[in-house]
Design a protein around this motif. Structure first.
Motif, PDB file in Angstrom:
ATOM      1  N   ILE A 103      -1.874  -0.615   6.917  1.00  0.00           N
ATOM      2  CA  ILE A 103      -2.819  -0.271   7.986  1.00  0.00           C
ATOM      3  C   ILE A 103      -3.861   0.726   7.471  1.00  0.00           C
ATOM      4  O   ILE A 103      -5.065   0.579   7.721  1.00  0.00           O
ATOM      5  CB  ILE A 103      -2.067   0.306   9.205  1.00  0.00           C
ATOM      6  N   ALA A 104      -3.420   1.721   6.708  1.00  0.00           N
ATOM      7  CA  ALA A 104      -4.349   2.712   6.142  1.00  0.00           C
ATOM      8  C   ALA A 104      -5.320   2.049   5.167  1.00  0.00           C
ATOM      9  O   ALA A 104      -6.516   2.370   5.144  1.00  0.00           O
ATOM     10  CB  ALA A 104      -3.566   3.827   5.455  1.00  0.00           C
ATOM     11  N   LEU A 105      -4.813   1.119   4.358  1.00  0.00           N
ATOM     12  CA  LEU A 105      -5.677   0.427   3.403  1.00  0.00           C
ATOM     13  C   LEU A 105      -6.756  -0.383   4.118  1.00  0.00           C
ATOM     14  O   LEU A 105      -7.922  -0.380   3.719  1.00  0.00           O
ATOM     15  CB  LEU A 105      -4.833  -0.487   2.511  1.00  0.00           C
ATOM     16  N   LEU A 106      -6.387  -1.086   5.184  1.00  0.00           N
ATOM     17  CA  LEU A 106      -7.361  -1.892   5.920  1.00  0.00           C
ATOM     18  C   LEU A 106      -8.460  -1.015   6.517  1.00  0.00           C
ATOM     19  O   LEU A 106      -9.638  -1.396   6.519  1.00  0.00           O
ATOM     20  CB  LEU A 106      -6.660  -2.691   7.021  1.00  0.00           C
ATOM     21  N   LYS A 107      -8.098   0.145   6.990  1.00  0.00           N
ATOM     22  CA  LYS A 107      -9.111   1.062   7.526  1.00  0.00           C
ATOM     23  C   LYS A 107     -10.058   1.534   6.424  1.00  0.00           C
ATOM     24  O   LYS A 107     -11.274   1.615   6.635  1.00  0.00           O
ATOM     25  CB  LYS A 107      -8.422   2.262   8.195  1.00  0.00           C
ATOM     26  N   ARG A 108      -9.493   1.833   5.243  1.00  0.00           N
ATOM     27  CA  ARG A 108     -10.349   2.246   4.125  1.00  0.00           C
ATOM     28  C   ARG A 108     -11.279   1.119   3.704  1.00  0.00           C
ATOM     29  O   ARG A 108     -12.472   1.330   3.445  1.00  0.00           O
ATOM     30  CB  ARG A 108      -9.495   2.676   2.925  1.00  0.00           C
ATOM     31  N   VAL A 193     -17.126  -6.624  -1.337  1.00  0.00           N
ATOM     32  CA  VAL A 193     -15.954  -6.404  -0.480  1.00  0.00           C
ATOM     33  C   VAL A 193     -14.677  -6.787  -1.218  1.00  0.00           C
ATOM     34  O   VAL A 193     -13.672  -6.050  -1.176  1.00  0.00           O
ATOM     35  CB  VAL A 193     -16.091  -7.196   0.838  1.00  0.00           C
ATOM     36  N   LEU A 194     -14.693  -7.918  -1.908  1.00  0.00           N
ATOM     37  CA  LEU A 194     -13.513  -8.330  -2.660  1.00  0.00           C
ATOM     38  C   LEU A 194     -13.234  -7.367  -3.811  1.00  0.00           C
ATOM     39  O   LEU A 194     -12.078  -7.055  -4.112  1.00  0.00           O
ATOM     40  CB  LEU A 194     -13.704  -9.752  -3.175  1.00  0.00           C
ATOM     41  N   ARG A 195     -14.277  -6.863  -4.442  1.00  0.00           N
ATOM     42  CA  ARG A 195     -14.095  -5.851  -5.488  1.00  0.00           C
ATOM     43  C   ARG A 195     -13.453  -4.597  -4.910  1.00  0.00           C
ATOM     44  O   ARG A 195     -12.511  -4.040  -5.486  1.00  0.00           O
ATOM     45  CB  ARG A 195     -15.443  -5.498  -6.116  1.00  0.00           C
ATOM     46  N   ASP A 196     -13.964  -4.133  -3.777  1.00  0.00           N
ATOM     47  CA  ASP A 196     -13.416  -2.926  -3.163  1.00  0.00           C
ATOM     48  C   ASP A 196     -11.932  -3.106  -2.835  1.00  0.00           C
ATOM     49  O   ASP A 196     -11.126  -2.186  -3.023  1.00  0.00           O
ATOM     50  CB  ASP A 196     -14.187  -2.583  -1.883  1.00  0.00           C
ATOM     51  N   ALA A 197     -11.575  -4.292  -2.334  1.00  0.00           N
ATOM     52  CA  ALA A 197     -10.170  -4.548  -1.997  1.00  0.00           C
ATOM     53  C   ALA A 197      -9.306  -4.554  -3.258  1.00  0.00           C
ATOM     54  O   ALA A 197      -8.226  -3.946  -3.298  1.00  0.00           O
ATOM     55  CB  ALA A 197     -10.052  -5.877  -1.258  1.00  0.00           C
ATOM     56  N   ALA A 202      -2.899   0.173  -4.675  1.00  0.00           N
ATOM     57  CA  ALA A 202      -1.690  -0.454  -4.135  1.00  0.00           C
ATOM     58  C   ALA A 202      -1.767  -1.967  -4.090  1.00  0.00           C
ATOM     59  O   ALA A 202      -0.738  -2.639  -3.961  1.00  0.00           O
ATOM     60  CB  ALA A 202      -1.406   0.082  -2.726  1.00  0.00           C
ATOM     61  N   VAL A 203      -2.978  -2.515  -4.166  1.00  0.00           N
ATOM     62  CA  VAL A 203      -3.133  -3.968  -4.068  1.00  0.00           C
ATOM     63  C   VAL A 203      -2.633  -4.617  -5.349  1.00  0.00           C
ATOM     64  O   VAL A 203      -3.005  -4.221  -6.451  1.00  0.00           O
ATOM     65  CB  VAL A 203      -4.600  -4.355  -3.804  1.00  0.00           C
ATOM     66  N   GLN A 204      -1.777  -5.622  -5.180  1.00  0.00           N
ATOM     67  CA  GLN A 204      -1.250  -6.332  -6.336  1.00  0.00           C
ATOM     68  C   GLN A 204      -1.899  -7.682  -6.535  1.00  0.00           C
ATOM     69  O   GLN A 204      -2.172  -8.088  -7.662  1.00  0.00           O
ATOM     70  CB  GLN A 204       0.256  -6.521  -6.201  1.00  0.00           C
ATOM     71  N   ARG A 243      -2.350  -8.579  -0.680  1.00  0.00           N
ATOM     72  CA  ARG A 243      -0.920  -8.273  -0.790  1.00  0.00           C
ATOM     73  C   ARG A 243      -0.763  -6.969  -1.556  1.00  0.00           C
ATOM     74  O   ARG A 243      -1.333  -6.800  -2.641  1.00  0.00           O
ATOM     75  CB  ARG A 243      -0.187  -9.401  -1.522  1.00  0.00           C
ATOM     76  N   ILE A 244       0.001  -6.041  -0.988  1.00  0.00           N
ATOM     77  CA  ILE A 244       0.215  -4.764  -1.662  1.00  0.00           C
ATOM     78  C   ILE A 244       1.633  -4.669  -2.207  1.00  0.00           C
ATOM     79  O   ILE A 244       2.527  -5.415  -1.818  1.00  0.00           O
ATOM     80  CB  ILE A 244      -0.111  -3.562  -0.753  1.00  0.00           C
ATOM     81  N   ARG A 245       1.813  -3.716  -3.117  1.00  0.00           N
ATOM     82  CA  ARG A 245       3.102  -3.533  -3.766  1.00  0.00           C
ATOM     83  C   ARG A 245       4.126  -2.943  -2.803  1.00  0.00           C
ATOM     84  O   ARG A 245       3.782  -2.344  -1.792  1.00  0.00           O
ATOM     85  CB  ARG A 245       2.953  -2.595  -4.967  1.00  0.00           C
ATOM     86  N   CYS A 246       5.387  -3.077  -3.188  1.00  0.00           N
ATOM     87  CA  CYS A 246       6.446  -2.419  -2.419  1.00  0.00           C
ATOM     88  C   CYS A 246       6.192  -0.913  -2.409  1.00  0.00           C
ATOM     89  O   CYS A 246       5.962  -0.305  -3.461  1.00  0.00           O
ATOM     90  CB  CYS A 246       7.805  -2.700  -3.043  1.00  0.00           C
ATOM     91  N   PRO A 247       6.217  -0.303  -1.223  1.00  0.00           N
ATOM     92  CA  PRO A 247       5.901   1.127  -1.138  1.00  0.00           C
ATOM     93  C   PRO A 247       7.117   2.006  -1.402  1.00  0.00           C
ATOM     94  O   PRO A 247       8.263   1.559  -1.287  1.00  0.00           O
ATOM     95  CB  PRO A 247       5.446   1.269   0.322  1.00  0.00           C
ATOM     96  N   PRO A 248       6.896   3.261  -1.749  1.00  0.00           N
ATOM     97  CA  PRO A 248       8.012   4.203  -1.845  1.00  0.00           C
ATOM     98  C   PRO A 248       8.741   4.281  -0.510  1.00  0.00           C
ATOM     99  O   PRO A 248       8.135   4.136   0.557  1.00  0.00           O
ATOM    100  CB  PRO A 248       7.325   5.532  -2.173  1.00  0.00           C
TER     101      PRO A 248
END
Length: 314
Positions: A103-108, A193-197, A202-204, A243-248
């Motif tokens: 959710i935080a990543l999408l806002k950024r 936009v794709l570059r920024d993502a 965290a994005v894998q 898709r993001i990595r498994c978080p801590p």
């Protein structure tokens, strides 16, 4: 990586025919609740029937459990339906829940799309269900709160009505011959936009139509290392999939191997995707038999706890 040959007939018959349409399926301004299950304890019942009937997240500490395509999510967070630089689409699906990191990543990303590409903002598609898990339609993944779909259509400069959010279609980005993007609609802003993502640590992986990957390889300037995260895949003509990595803090989360360091832009990297047999697949002589649904017993054991937990307070 080229998909394994034994998977190709199934993928072509199912993914090519349906994936693009899933994100464009219209919703309802007056969604009806699913009917009660006659026997919710039936061991053969698909887990999707159980998770789809959960309207709110589990009142538990946040954890992504299992894998992207076989798991669940405890302590999900809702993506706010409106922000200065984003709007959530297809509200009737109730798939705007995810891990707080997503959710935080999408806002950024929404703020970066506004700043770097000049878009009013982004349109957010499916993230996941309130407790993750298999969905009744549309996705094999999106089960642990670490996947999200972003429309390739920039957000309009006004607040969309509920009807527009349910009925509006994204714009097709790929040419009719499927060999490249449509230059009338795919712009330098999409590249940014794709570059920024992809530059989010965290994005894998980011899944796009192969024609979009081809265009990015051609158009990207300067530091191109982010291209390694952009993966061609079926069904991403209208949106891209983060898709993001498994978080801590999620020890039961099962991620994927990291991407190779290469850009994935060599002719040999893309050749498979532009074969005529892939672009215009013939239907199988014998339709594949439907697979039985994944049951609750086939998901990680903790998903049963997530399913039975009380609703989080909203």
């Amino acid at each position: 990586m080229t998909p394994r040959l034994f998977l190709i007939p199934l993928l072509l018959s199912v993914l090519v025919a349906a994936s693009s349409a899933w994100s464009q399926d219209k919703g309802s301004v007056d969604p009806k609740p699913l009917p009660p299950l006659a026997n919710p304890n039936d061991p053969k019942l698909g887990a999707k029937e159980l998770f789809a009937r959960k309207i709110l997240p589990a009142a538990m500490p946040t954890q992504s459990i299992g894998s992207y395509a076989k798991g669940c999510l405890a302590g999900a967070v809702q993506m706010p339906l409106n922000g200065a630089t984003w709007q959530v689409m297809r509200l009737s699906r109730n798939r705007y829940w995810g891990h707080p990191n997503m959710i935080a990543l999408l806002k950024r990303l929404a703020a970066k799309a506004h700043k770097d590409a000049g878009w009013p903002g982004i349109l957010v598609g499916d993230i996941g269900q309130p407790r993750g898990g298999p969905a009744l339609s549309g996705h094999a993944s999106h089960q642990i709160g670490l996947d999200a779909d972003i429309w390739l259509t920039p957000m309009p400069d006004h607040k969309l009505s509920r009807e527009e959010r349910e009925d509006m279609s994204a714009v097709m980005m790929v040419r009719d011959d499927r060999l490249d993007v449509d230059p009338r609609v795919f712009t330098p802003g999409h590249v940014l936009v794709l570059r920024d993502a992809a530059q989010e640590p965290a994005v894998q992986r980011i899944f796009v139509n192969p024609a979009i990957k081809k265009a990015l390889c051609r158009e990207a300037k300067g530091d191109r290392s982010w291209l390694s995260k952009i993966r061609p895949w079926w069904g991403h003509d209208y949106h891209f999939h983060i898709r993001i990595r498994c978080p801590p803090g999620s020890p039961e989360c099962k991620g994927q191997p990291s991407q190779s360091a290469g850009e994935g832009c060599k002719p040999s990297d893309l050749a498979f995707w532009f074969k005529d047999s892939v672009l215009h697949p013939k239907p199988p002589a014998k339709p594949p038999k439907p697979r039985p649904p994944v049951t609750l017993a086939q998901l990680p054991a903790d998903c049963k706890v997530v399913l039975k937990a009380p609703d989080a307070k909203q």
